[in-house]
Design a protein around this motif. Structure first.
Motif, PDB file in Angstrom:
ATOM      1  N   PRO A 122       0.774  -1.244   0.000  1.00 18.79           N
ATOM      2  CA  PRO A 122       0.000   0.000   0.000  1.00 18.79           C
ATOM      3  C   PRO A 122       0.804   1.292   0.000  1.00 18.79           C
ATOM      4  O   PRO A 122       0.228   2.370   0.062  1.00 18.79           O
ATOM      5  N   THR A 123       2.130   1.216  -0.050  1.00 18.24           N
ATOM      6  CA  THR A 123       2.938   2.429   0.060  1.00 18.24           C
ATOM      7  C   THR A 123       2.796   3.329  -1.172  1.00 18.24           C
ATOM      8  O   THR A 123       2.785   2.863  -2.308  1.00 18.24           O
ATOM      9  N   CYS A 124       2.675   4.633  -0.912  1.00 15.20           N
ATOM     10  CA  CYS A 124       2.661   5.660  -1.965  1.00 15.20           C
ATOM     11  C   CYS A 124       3.545   6.823  -1.530  1.00 15.20           C
ATOM     12  O   CYS A 124       3.660   7.112  -0.329  1.00 15.20           O
TER      13      CYS A 124
ATOM     14  N   LYS B 275       7.386   8.722   2.798  1.00 17.03           N
ATOM     15  CA  LYS B 275       8.071   9.956   2.407  1.00 17.03           C
ATOM     16  C   LYS B 275       9.333  10.130   3.238  1.00 17.03           C
ATOM     17  O   LYS B 275       9.474   9.540   4.307  1.00 17.03           O
ATOM     18  N   GLY B 276      10.233  10.983   2.737  1.00 13.79           N
ATOM     19  CA  GLY B 276      11.446  11.292   3.484  1.00 13.79           C
ATOM     20  C   GLY B 276      12.691  10.822   2.763  1.00 13.79           C
ATOM     21  O   GLY B 276      12.658  10.491   1.561  1.00 13.79           O
TER      22      GLY B 276
ATOM     23  N   VAL C 164      14.615   6.051   4.862  1.00 22.53           N
ATOM     24  CA  VAL C 164      13.332   6.008   5.575  1.00 22.53           C
ATOM     25  C   VAL C 164      12.265   5.341   4.704  1.00 22.53           C
ATOM     26  O   VAL C 164      11.492   4.492   5.163  1.00 22.53           O
ATOM     27  N   VAL C 165      12.218   5.746   3.434  1.00 22.66           N
ATOM     28  CA  VAL C 165      11.249   5.156   2.502  1.00 22.66           C
ATOM     29  C   VAL C 165      11.506   3.667   2.342  1.00 22.66           C
ATOM     30  O   VAL C 165      10.577   2.840   2.374  1.00 22.66           O
ATOM     31  N   ASP C 166      12.772   3.289   2.193  1.00 26.34           N
ATOM     32  CA  ASP C 166      13.104   1.871   2.021  1.00 26.34           C
ATOM     33  C   ASP C 166      12.732   1.060   3.249  1.00 26.34           C
ATOM     34  O   ASP C 166      12.243  -0.077   3.140  1.00 26.34           O
TER      35      ASP C 166
END
Length: 489
Positions: free
Chosen positions: A89-91, A106-107, A111-113
């Protein structure tokens, strides 16, 4: 007129919106049918702007998760190929029309990974729970496996490899299993496309929505038209056999001419497939035509929508929306594309969307299993929606429970009705022979079905072929198929 949340237009307002069209283009053919007094209920339905008839809820609410898992296991014990989903579900951001259950990542890259990897962890753990609770799932042949979202193309390479390796090793993938991956045009980099090809993906889907940069900007999309075209061409160079994009119509500030340009770009770039979706602002929770998350779309907020109008923006009228639909549908058909099921177009020689055919074609209608936040799973006797709240979802997975949020079941009558409705959504003729094989003692040429189809025939929406044992929709009936399925049958 696109419906404001909290305001239900009068019949007169709806008719006025239907008849307000772009003078530079022909009036939509369906206007005459929708304007007829005997079809008032259909006009009222389409005004509420449901976008498709692809979720078919049960009619017995509040069933238990255990009952659905048991129903599913019985059906999968002996099954033709099924459709399997993995939802990530990540966007990177939320579009202004989006009401799906998504989680922002975000970031800085690390952080995103980290967040993306966490969702891969949860998805794999949930899949293991499904395999434990539905033993027949491990041996059920997978016809098509789709990694959707969200934006799973945000995943770092190691996470993509880990996810695909897990599913391939633990589910019954065969040599004919298709693997499809969804993503945003800006995140389908050449390196990521090459990785997906190496991992056995042969199909790509991307939410382009429009090739008009001002329209994209109003939607909150963070990609440009050029990036969309660059993605398509890079994917073609990489060798993907199926490249599908989503196009939306009815968007803020969109015009019929803008949609015409979208069509031209599709044909010029020889896309494999296109999904044409009308902007949908009625709540999925109310219409059950999709799965809604815990947060409404920005465009669903009445004050925000009103402010956009005060600032000089334009919401397409219902008449303009049908002009846009006509431009896309007729243009794609002239370009050699075939619509099956409704909204889904593929080049004629390739046949229909395989995963939709598995689910809705009258001679198939197999189960689907969707693993991940907000997944929609179904079998012939019940259906279930996975939890849409990421906190309670993760708590359930961590506690070792399949995180189903709601379950409904079907009475025997509802099972038959659902089968007919799904078959109608393919836009192919209904076969009474196939219907009688599946539902002994029932016929489409007997009650309760015959009088319903005769009524459609009398209004020019269907043809009842007694001699051939078939029922087919007319051109106007196909345009209004979602309304017929949900408001009449």
């Amino acid at each position: 007129m696109t419906v404001d949340i909290g305001h239900r237009p009068t019949y007169e307002e709806t008719l006025a919106s239907l008849r307000q069209t772009d003078p530079g283009h022909p009036d939509p053919a369906v206007v005459e049918k929708l304007s007829a007094p005997e079809n008032r209920h259909l006009l009222e339905y389409v005004t509420q702007d449901p976008f498709g008839a692809h979720v078919f809820p049960g009619n017995i609410p509040d069933a238990t998760p255990e009952s659905f898992l048991s129903d599913l296991d019985r059906q999968l014990a002996s099954t033709a190929p099924i459709h399997l989903w993995s939802y990530i579900p990540t966007c990177a951001y939320r579009c202004r029309f989006c009401q799906y259950p998504v989680v922002l990542a975000k970031g800085p890259p690390e952080v995103v990974d980290a967040k993306a990897n966490q969702w891969v962890d949860w998805n794999i753990r949930e899949a293991q729970l499904w395999l434990r609770e539905v033993p027949s799932l491990a041996s059920a042949p997978i016809g098509e496996f789709n990694v959707f979202g969200g934006t799973p193309s945000l995943l770092p390479p190691d996470a993509i490899r880990r996810l695909l390796d897990f599913y391939r090793e633990n589910f019954n993938f065969g040599p004919d299993t298709a693997i499809r991956f969804e993503g945003d045009p800006s995140t389908f980099t050449p390196e990521k496309l090459q990785l997906l090809a190496e991992l056995g993906c042969t199909k790509l889907s991307s939410g382009v929505q429009s090739f008009d940069d001002p329209v994209l900007e109003q939607c909150g999309r963070e990609h440009t038209s050029k990036m969309c075209v660059d993605f398509v061409r890079e994917a073609q160079r990489t060798g993907f056999e199926w490249i599908s994009i989503d196009l939306m119509y009815g968007l803020l500030d969109q015009t019929v001419d803008s949609v015409r340009r979208d069509l031209d770009i599709v044909l010029e770039n020889e896309l494999t497939a296109v999904v044409c979706t009308k902007l949908h602002l009625a709540s999925y929770s109310d219409t059950r035509t999709g799965v809604a998350g815990v947060q409404p779309a920005a465009w669903q907020l009445p004050d925000y929508r009103a402010k956009l109008v005060r600032d000089g923006h334009h919401w397409p009228t219902l008449g303009e929306q049908y002009q846009m639909r006509e431009v896309l549908h007729e243009g794609l058909e002239r370009g050699g594309y075939r619509e099956q099921p409704t909204m889904y177009f593929a080049r004629g020689e390739l046949g229909p969307e395989k995963w939709k055919a598995i689910m809705v074609d009258q001679d198939k209608q197999e189960a689907e299993v969707a693993i991940g936040l907000g997944g929609s799973s179904s079998c012939r006797t019940s259906e279930a929606i996975t939890d849409v709240n990421w906190k309670t979802y993760s708590e359930a997975v961590e506690a070792g429970r399949v995180p189903l949020g709601s379950v409904t079941r079907f009475t025997e009558e509802a099972q038959e009705a659902r089968a007919v409705k799904m078959a109608l959504s393919t836009l192919r003729p209904l076969s009474d022979e196939l219907h009688r094989e599946r539902f002994p003692g029932s016929s489409l040429f007997a009650e309760p079905w015959l009088s319903r189809f005769r009524s459609l025939e009398g209004r020019g929406l269907a043809v009842v072929d007694d001699a051939g044992g078939r029922i087919r929709l007319t051109t106007d009936g196909k345009v209004l198929v979602e309304a017929l399925i949900n408001a009449e049958l």
